[in-house]
Design a protein around this motif. Structure first.
Motif, PDB file in Angstrom:
ATOM      1  N   ALA A  71      64.453  19.737 -18.831  1.00 22.79           N
ATOM      2  CA  ALA A  71      63.025  19.980 -18.567  1.00 22.79           C
ATOM      3  C   ALA A  71      62.583  19.434 -17.212  1.00 22.79           C
ATOM      4  O   ALA A  71      61.808  20.068 -16.490  1.00 22.79           O
ATOM      5  CB  ALA A  71      62.182  19.352 -19.675  1.00 22.79           C
ATOM      6  N   SER A  72      63.062  18.225 -16.842  1.00 23.09           N
ATOM      7  CA  SER A  72      62.675  17.614 -15.564  1.00 23.09           C
ATOM      8  C   SER A  72      63.529  16.375 -15.357  1.00 23.09           C
ATOM      9  O   SER A  72      64.262  15.968 -16.260  1.00 23.09           O
ATOM     10  CB  SER A  72      61.186  17.203 -15.589  1.00 23.09           C
ATOM     11  OG  SER A  72      61.001  16.172 -16.540  1.00 23.09           O
ATOM     12  N   GLY A  73      63.415  15.784 -14.180  1.00 25.77           N
ATOM     13  CA  GLY A  73      64.091  14.505 -13.963  1.00 25.77           C
ATOM     14  C   GLY A  73      65.120  14.529 -12.859  1.00 25.77           C
ATOM     15  O   GLY A  73      65.048  15.355 -11.943  1.00 25.77           O
ATOM     16  N   ALA A  74      66.098  13.634 -12.943  1.00 29.05           N
ATOM     17  CA  ALA A  74      67.059  13.413 -11.871  1.00 29.05           C
ATOM     18  C   ALA A  74      68.199  14.435 -11.940  1.00 29.05           C
ATOM     19  O   ALA A  74      69.311  14.129 -12.379  1.00 29.05           O
ATOM     20  CB  ALA A  74      67.593  11.986 -11.963  1.00 29.05           C
ATOM     21  N   TYR A  75      67.903  15.646 -11.547  1.00 27.42           N
ATOM     22  CA  TYR A  75      68.897  16.738 -11.545  1.00 27.42           C
ATOM     23  C   TYR A  75      68.826  17.412 -10.176  1.00 27.42           C
ATOM     24  O   TYR A  75      68.268  18.504 -10.030  1.00 27.42           O
ATOM     25  CB  TYR A  75      68.614  17.732 -12.673  1.00 27.42           C
ATOM     26  CG  TYR A  75      68.669  17.079 -14.035  1.00 27.42           C
ATOM     27  CD1 TYR A  75      69.899  16.791 -14.635  1.00 27.42           C
ATOM     28  CD2 TYR A  75      67.507  16.700 -14.683  1.00 27.42           C
ATOM     29  CE1 TYR A  75      69.956  16.140 -15.858  1.00 27.42           C
ATOM     30  CE2 TYR A  75      67.553  16.056 -15.913  1.00 27.42           C
ATOM     31  CZ  TYR A  75      68.779  15.779 -16.493  1.00 27.42           C
ATOM     32  OH  TYR A  75      68.839  15.132 -17.697  1.00 27.42           O
ATOM     33  N   GLY A  77      68.755  19.411  -6.992  1.00 28.35           N
ATOM     34  CA  GLY A  77      69.070  20.810  -6.682  1.00 28.35           C
ATOM     35  C   GLY A  77      68.694  21.787  -7.778  1.00 28.35           C
ATOM     36  O   GLY A  77      68.778  23.003  -7.575  1.00 28.35           O
ATOM     37  N   GLU A  78      68.293  21.300  -8.931  1.00 25.59           N
ATOM     38  CA  GLU A  78      67.951  22.189 -10.041  1.00 25.59           C
ATOM     39  C   GLU A  78      66.474  22.612  -9.971  1.00 25.59           C
ATOM     40  O   GLU A  78      65.650  21.941  -9.347  1.00 25.59           O
ATOM     41  CB  GLU A  78      68.213  21.486 -11.379  1.00 25.59           C
ATOM     42  CG  GLU A  78      69.687  21.333 -11.702  1.00 25.59           C
ATOM     43  CD  GLU A  78      70.333  22.680 -12.029  1.00 25.59           C
ATOM     44  OE1 GLU A  78      70.298  23.092 -13.189  1.00 25.59           O
ATOM     45  OE2 GLU A  78      70.870  23.319 -11.109  1.00 25.59           O
ATOM     46  N   VAL A  79      66.163  23.693 -10.639  1.00 28.39           N
ATOM     47  CA  VAL A  79      64.793  24.217 -10.681  1.00 28.39           C
ATOM     48  C   VAL A  79      64.441  24.446 -12.152  1.00 28.39           C
ATOM     49  O   VAL A  79      65.132  25.189 -12.853  1.00 28.39           O
ATOM     50  CB  VAL A  79      64.689  25.538  -9.878  1.00 28.39           C
ATOM     51  CG1 VAL A  79      63.298  26.143 -10.013  1.00 28.39           C
ATOM     52  CG2 VAL A  79      65.027  25.301  -8.405  1.00 28.39           C
ATOM     53  N   SER A  80      63.382  23.790 -12.608  1.00 31.09           N
ATOM     54  CA  SER A  80      63.066  23.840 -14.040  1.00 31.09           C
ATOM     55  C   SER A  80      62.298  25.104 -14.422  1.00 31.09           C
ATOM     56  O   SER A  80      61.703  25.776 -13.571  1.00 31.09           O
ATOM     57  CB  SER A  80      62.218  22.626 -14.422  1.00 31.09           C
ATOM     58  OG  SER A  80      60.911  22.788 -13.910  1.00 31.09           O
ATOM     59  N   ALA A  81      62.281  25.371 -15.706  1.00 29.87           N
ATOM     60  CA  ALA A  81      61.513  26.517 -16.221  1.00 29.87           C
ATOM     61  C   ALA A  81      60.028  26.357 -15.894  1.00 29.87           C
ATOM     62  O   ALA A  81      59.357  27.330 -15.536  1.00 29.87           O
ATOM     63  CB  ALA A  81      61.729  26.645 -17.726  1.00 29.87           C
ATOM     64  N   ALA A  82      59.519  25.118 -15.985  1.00 31.62           N
ATOM     65  CA  ALA A  82      58.100  24.889 -15.672  1.00 31.62           C
ATOM     66  C   ALA A  82      57.815  25.202 -14.204  1.00 31.62           C
ATOM     67  O   ALA A  82      56.776  25.777 -13.872  1.00 31.62           O
ATOM     68  CB  ALA A  82      57.726  23.442 -15.986  1.00 31.62           C
ATOM     69  N   LYS A  85      57.745  28.961 -13.789  1.00 33.21           N
ATOM     70  CA  LYS A  85      56.490  29.497 -14.325  1.00 33.21           C
ATOM     71  C   LYS A  85      55.328  29.236 -13.366  1.00 33.21           C
ATOM     72  O   LYS A  85      54.439  30.078 -13.184  1.00 33.21           O
ATOM     73  CB  LYS A  85      56.233  28.854 -15.701  1.00 33.21           C
ATOM     74  CG  LYS A  85      54.943  29.241 -16.353  1.00 33.21           C
ATOM     75  CD  LYS A  85      54.927  30.694 -16.808  1.00 33.21           C
ATOM     76  CE  LYS A  85      53.613  31.009 -17.511  1.00 33.21           C
ATOM     77  NZ  LYS A  85      53.478  32.441 -17.775  1.00 33.21           N
ATOM     78  N   SER A  86      55.359  28.082 -12.714  1.00 34.45           N
ATOM     79  CA  SER A  86      54.237  27.710 -11.839  1.00 34.45           C
ATOM     80  C   SER A  86      54.138  28.571 -10.582  1.00 34.45           C
ATOM     81  O   SER A  86      53.148  28.523  -9.866  1.00 34.45           O
ATOM     82  CB  SER A  86      54.333  26.226 -11.446  1.00 34.45           C
ATOM     83  OG  SER A  86      55.398  26.022 -10.530  1.00 34.45           O
ATOM     84  N   THR A  87      55.151  29.388 -10.310  1.00 34.03           N
ATOM     85  CA  THR A  87      55.091  30.286  -9.149  1.00 34.03           C
ATOM     86  C   THR A  87      54.317  31.566  -9.466  1.00 34.03           C
ATOM     87  O   THR A  87      54.058  32.378  -8.577  1.00 34.03           O
ATOM     88  CB  THR A  87      56.509  30.726  -8.698  1.00 34.03           C
ATOM     89  OG1 THR A  87      57.093  31.523  -9.747  1.00 34.03           O
ATOM     90  CG2 THR A  87      57.404  29.549  -8.382  1.00 34.03           C
ATOM     91  N   GLY A  88      54.047  31.791 -10.769  1.00 33.26           N
ATOM     92  CA  GLY A  88      53.388  33.040 -11.152  1.00 33.26           C
ATOM     93  C   GLY A  88      54.379  34.067 -11.673  1.00 33.26           C
ATOM     94  O   GLY A  88      54.017  35.189 -12.059  1.00 33.26           O
ATOM     95  N   GLY A 121      56.582  29.514 -21.404  1.00 29.56           N
ATOM     96  CA  GLY A 121      55.819  30.772 -21.300  1.00 29.56           C
ATOM     97  C   GLY A 121      56.508  31.862 -20.503  1.00 29.56           C
ATOM     98  O   GLY A 121      55.862  32.829 -20.076  1.00 29.56           O
ATOM     99  N   LEU A 122      57.803  31.733 -20.289  1.00 28.66           N
ATOM    100  CA  LEU A 122      58.544  32.788 -19.596  1.00 28.66           C
ATOM    101  C   LEU A 122      59.186  33.737 -20.596  1.00 28.66           C
ATOM    102  O   LEU A 122      59.598  33.306 -21.683  1.00 28.66           O
ATOM    103  CB  LEU A 122      59.653  32.172 -18.730  1.00 28.66           C
ATOM    104  CG  LEU A 122      59.180  31.348 -17.532  1.00 28.66           C
ATOM    105  CD1 LEU A 122      60.338  30.508 -16.991  1.00 28.66           C
ATOM    106  CD2 LEU A 122      58.628  32.268 -16.435  1.00 28.66           C
ATOM    107  N   LYS A 123      59.289  35.009 -20.237  1.00 26.57           N
ATOM    108  CA  LYS A 123      60.108  35.947 -21.002  1.00 26.57           C
ATOM    109  C   LYS A 123      61.525  35.876 -20.421  1.00 26.57           C
ATOM    110  O   LYS A 123      61.704  35.478 -19.271  1.00 26.57           O
ATOM    111  CB  LYS A 123      59.545  37.366 -20.879  1.00 26.57           C
ATOM    112  CG  LYS A 123      58.158  37.516 -21.512  1.00 26.57           C
ATOM    113  CD  LYS A 123      57.538  38.866 -21.246  1.00 26.57           C
ATOM    114  CE  LYS A 123      56.860  38.916 -19.900  1.00 26.57           C
ATOM    115  NZ  LYS A 123      56.076  40.130 -19.635  1.00 26.57           N
ATOM    116  N   VAL A 124      62.496  36.255 -21.225  1.00 25.91           N
ATOM    117  CA  VAL A 124      63.895  36.060 -20.818  1.00 25.91           C
ATOM    118  C   VAL A 124      64.640  37.395 -20.807  1.00 25.91           C
ATOM    119  O   VAL A 124      64.543  38.174 -21.753  1.00 25.91           O
ATOM    120  CB  VAL A 124      64.608  35.095 -21.793  1.00 25.91           C
ATOM    121  CG1 VAL A 124      66.092  34.998 -21.494  1.00 25.91           C
ATOM    122  CG2 VAL A 124      63.967  33.707 -21.738  1.00 25.91           C
ATOM    123  N   ILE A 125      65.361  37.631 -19.720  1.00 24.03           N
ATOM    124  CA  ILE A 125      66.345  38.724 -19.699  1.00 24.03           C
ATOM    125  C   ILE A 125      67.693  38.048 -19.925  1.00 24.03           C
ATOM    126  O   ILE A 125      68.170  37.292 -19.061  1.00 24.03           O
ATOM    127  CB  ILE A 125      66.338  39.468 -18.347  1.00 24.03           C
ATOM    128  CG1 ILE A 125      64.955  40.080 -18.068  1.00 24.03           C
ATOM    129  CG2 ILE A 125      67.431  40.550 -18.324  1.00 24.03           C
ATOM    130  CD1 ILE A 125      64.817  40.710 -16.680  1.00 24.03           C
TER     131      ILE A 125
END
Ligand code: PEP
Length: 251
Positions: A71-75, A77-82, A85-88, A121-125
């Motif tokens: 979900a978040s934290g010390a990772y 180079g990673e990009v979280s689902a949140a 989502k925050s990009t629109g 709140g993302l849909k998944v392919i």
């Protein structure tokens, strides 16, 4: 209700400026084409997402190509689902064979990513598909069945309704070798049957199942005419608006 979808997976192509230009070209081409019989999704690299969302102006949905399994934290180079989502952005592609094979993404990791994507709140392919040796040894249905079971079938029916499945035979991705319409239809029917066994016929019937693997303007119409093929996940042919539009207009 089941939707037709054509989604362009740009992979690691296009600078930010080139990507914004391509998104603008697609937007313009769609406006010129008038009503099309599918939803259109663009999946640029992460750093393009915010600008591409602005550029397409709501006519096209935007998808990330991946998100983190945490979900978040010390990772680093990673990009979280949140963050995605925050990009629109409204979708995320998960389980692409390049992620599975080059980055070791297992069904268990993917199930975690799916959970985080939906929770944000993302849909998944969700991509599934066999490698050539698996098809040649007749194991393709087992492989895809396992990917569905372990990656997706832990979801509730309510959550599964936010999933688009993409069948992408690995031997057809970027190779110029497309599955025949019979091979695609057989696997798509198998996938729909597996969904029906898990969630019931209605939800299976409502699920969009895309084909991916060297789909182009020359073969899209035949593939999309198959009763269980509801559109395409497009790699190479999504990198110019002209080629992409040939597929978007193939229904
Ligand atoms: C893909 O990578 O999702 C894909 C289908 O690629 P291509 O269309 O280039 O085979």
């Amino acid at each position: 209700m089941r939707k037709n979808i054509v989604a362009g997976n740009w992979k690691m192509n296009k600078t930010l400026q080139e990507g914004v230009q391509l998104a603008a070209d697609v937007r313009q081409a769609l406006a010129a084409a008038g009503a099309v019989k599918c939803d259109v999704i663009l999946a640029p690299p992460f750093i393009h997402l915010t600008e591409v969302v602005k550029t397409v102006g709501g006519q096209v949905e935007v998808s990330a190509q991946n998100c983190a399994a945490e979900a978040s934290g010390a990772y680093t180079g990673e990009v979280s689902a949140a963050m995605v989502k925050s990009t629109g952005c409204t979708y995320v592609i998960l389980g692409h064979s390049e992620r599975r094979s080059y980055y070791g993404e297992t069904n268990a990791i993917l199930a975690k990513k799916v959970r985080l994507a939906l929770d944000n709140g993302l849909k998944v392919i969700f991509c599934v598909g066999e490698v050539l040796a698996e098809r040649e040894s007749g194991k393709h249905f087992d492989v895809v069945g396992k990917q569905l079971k372990e990656g997706l079938f832990g979801l509730s029916a309510e959550d599964f309704a936010k999933i688009v499945v993409a069948y992408e035979p690995v031997w057809a991705i970027g190779t110029g070798k497309t599955a025949t319409s019979v091979e695609a239809q057989d696997m798509h029917a198998f996938i729909r049957k597996a969904i029906a066994a898990q969630y019931g016929v209605q939800l299976a019937d409502d699920t969009t199942i895309l084909y991916g693997g060297s789909c182009n303007g020359g073969n899209a119409a035949e593939l999309f005419a198959c009763p269980d093929v509801d559109g395409g996940l497009i790699g190479g042919a999504s990198l110019t608006a002209e080629k992409f539009m040939q597929i978007v207009t193939a229904f």
